[in-house]
Motif scaffolding. Structure first.
Motif, short mmCIF file in Angstrom:
data_model
loop_
_atom_site.label_atom_id
_atom_site.label_comp_id
_atom_site.label_asym_id
_atom_site.label_seq_id
_atom_site.Cartn_x
_atom_site.Cartn_y
_atom_site.Cartn_z
N GLU A 55 -3.13 -6.38 8.14
CA GLU A 55 -2.39 -5.77 9.24
C GLU A 55 -1.02 -5.30 8.77
OE1 GLU A 55 -2.16 -7.77 12.90
OE2 GLU A 55 -4.32 -8.08 13.09
N GLN A 56 -0.63 -4.11 9.21
CA GLN A 56 0.65 -3.56 8.80
C GLN A 56 1.80 -4.37 9.40
OE1 GLN A 56 1.18 0.82 8.56
NE2 GLN A 56 2.91 0.52 9.92
N LEU A 78 1.00 -5.02 4.04
CA LEU A 78 -0.12 -5.50 4.84
C LEU A 78 -0.24 -7.01 4.70
CD1 LEU A 78 -2.82 -2.80 3.90
CD2 LEU A 78 -1.18 -2.76 5.79
N GLN A 117 9.06 -0.40 -1.65
CA GLN A 117 8.44 -1.72 -1.50
C GLN A 117 9.44 -2.75 -0.99
OE1 GLN A 117 6.77 -2.55 -5.35
NE2 GLN A 117 4.92 -1.37 -4.98
N ALA A 128 10.10 -2.13 2.72
CA ALA A 128 8.94 -2.55 3.52
C ALA A 128 8.85 -4.08 3.56
CB ALA A 128 7.66 -1.96 2.94
N THR A 154 5.85 3.22 1.56
CA THR A 154 5.00 2.05 1.32
C THR A 154 4.86 1.21 2.58
OG1 THR A 154 5.64 1.94 -1.02
CG2 THR A 154 4.79 -0.08 -0.04
N ALA A 155 3.67 0.63 2.75
CA ALA A 155 3.42 -0.30 3.85
C ALA A 155 3.10 -1.68 3.28
CB ALA A 155 2.26 0.18 4.71
N ALA A 197 9.01 -6.62 6.82
CA ALA A 197 7.93 -7.58 7.07
C ALA A 197 8.46 -9.02 7.07
CB ALA A 197 6.85 -7.43 5.99
N ASP A 243 0.85 -1.19 0.00
CA ASP A 243 0.00 0.00 0.00
C ASP A 243 0.89 1.25 0.00
OD1 ASP A 243 -2.07 1.76 0.18
OD2 ASP A 243 -2.53 1.37 2.28
N LEU A 263 7.20 -1.14 7.02
CA LEU A 263 7.19 0.19 6.40
C LEU A 263 8.52 0.41 5.69
CD1 LEU A 263 5.66 2.56 9.12
CD2 LEU A 263 4.67 2.02 6.88
N LEU A 284 1.51 4.64 0.90
CA LEU A 284 0.92 5.52 1.92
C LEU A 284 1.08 6.99 1.56
CD1 LEU A 284 2.14 3.80 5.22
CD2 LEU A 284 -0.03 3.48 4.01
#
Length: 285
Positions: A215-216, A211, A229, A232, A208-209, A236, A192, A219, A194
């Motif tokens: 849920e995040q 998800l 991306q 992030a 960018t996040a 993650a 996503d 970042l 942001l």
């Protein structure tokens, strides 16, 4: 061969003079059409207007160089790793041609000292110099042909400034790894955007996040959507690998959603509408 000798003779009076010397130190050979190389180092902030009204800078050469570099690196890794599969080769190529790597190589070659720009921004994260390196490869291709362009990439970039075996051992593309994980676990992952804005040096910045099941999980900010991306995705992916509580939470959430989906599906199924003989309005035979 005669054409090459003729070109060499034409260059004799110019060799030893600038800017030929500067390019020779980087390229290992003297340019034929030096205008191409000068254009390759002309940032769009210093575009030149021609007599016919056209503005020129290094963006067109960068476009060409990007495609030529992709082909050359694919050629090299295909032959270097004879028994590796397509996915591995794609990953190695992407790590060699990514903006961060090209920018680093450009700085090590000294291209940053030759780029003509009117912008005050000198941070390497803008990838200005990596883009100029791609444009330079485009210029080499037009001026000298594919063989010389490949020799420059292999001998001047990879052999002198990159260890291809070390690159092969580095972490894979984090976005690809995260997507592979999501497909294997059948868990949804999305990226996503942001925010996007311009920093104090007038350079575009993207945030960018990642998800996971809404849920995040990570970042990332960068000077391109792809870079943001990747950062992030790295956050993650590492969170999934190292944070047991977070990973278990994601799996529990996934299980809850699966149960909810199954219950919802069962509720919307039509009831058995088979008509018994007693309910039929038809007279029996």
């Amino acid at each position: 061969m005669l054409k090459k000798i003729y070109r060499g003779i034409r260059l004799l009076p110019k060799r030893g003079k600038e800017p030929y010397v500067s390019f020779y130190k980087i390229l290992g050979f003297y340019p034929y059409n030096i205008t191409l190389y000068e254009q390759a180092l002309l940032h769009k902030s210093s575009s030149i207007k021609l007599k016919d009204g056209r503005w020129i800078n290094n963006e067109r050469l960068e476009f060409l160089g990007d495609a030529i570099l992709d082909a050359i690196v694919a050629d090299i890794v295909f032959k270097e790793f004879e028994y590796k599969k397509e996915g591995f080769l794609t990953n190695i190529r992407s790590k060699i041609v990514q903006r961060e790597t090209l920018n680093k190589l450009a700085l090590e070659l000294g291209i940053d000292k030759l780029v003509k720009t009117s912008t005050k921004n000198t941070t390497p994260n803008t990838h200005m110099y990596g883009n100029a390196l791609e444009a330079l490869i485009g210029a080499i291709y037009l001026d000298q042909g594919y063989r010389i362009a490949k020799s420059f990439v292999y001998e001047c970039l990879i052999q002198q400034h990159l260890n291809i075996e070390t690159v092969a051992e580095q972490e894979a593309n984090y976005k690809s790894r995260l997507i592979e994980w999501s497909q294997k676990q059948k868990i949804s992952v999305s990226f996503d955007l942001l925010d996007s804005f311009v920093d104090e040096n007038n350079a575009p910045v993207f945030k960018t996040a990642v998800l996971i099941l809404g849920e995040q999980a990570g970042l990332g900010s960068g000077y391109s959507k792809k870079e943001s991306q990747q950062k992030a995705a790295k956050e993650a992916f590492n969170k999934l690998q190292r944070n047991t509580a977070f990973r278990n939470h994601i799996f529990e959430l996934h299980e809850q959603q699966q149960i909810l989906h199954s219950e919802t599906y069962a509720k919307v199924q039509p009831e058995d509408c088979t008509i018994s003989p007693a309910e039929s309005h038809e007279e029996p035979d």
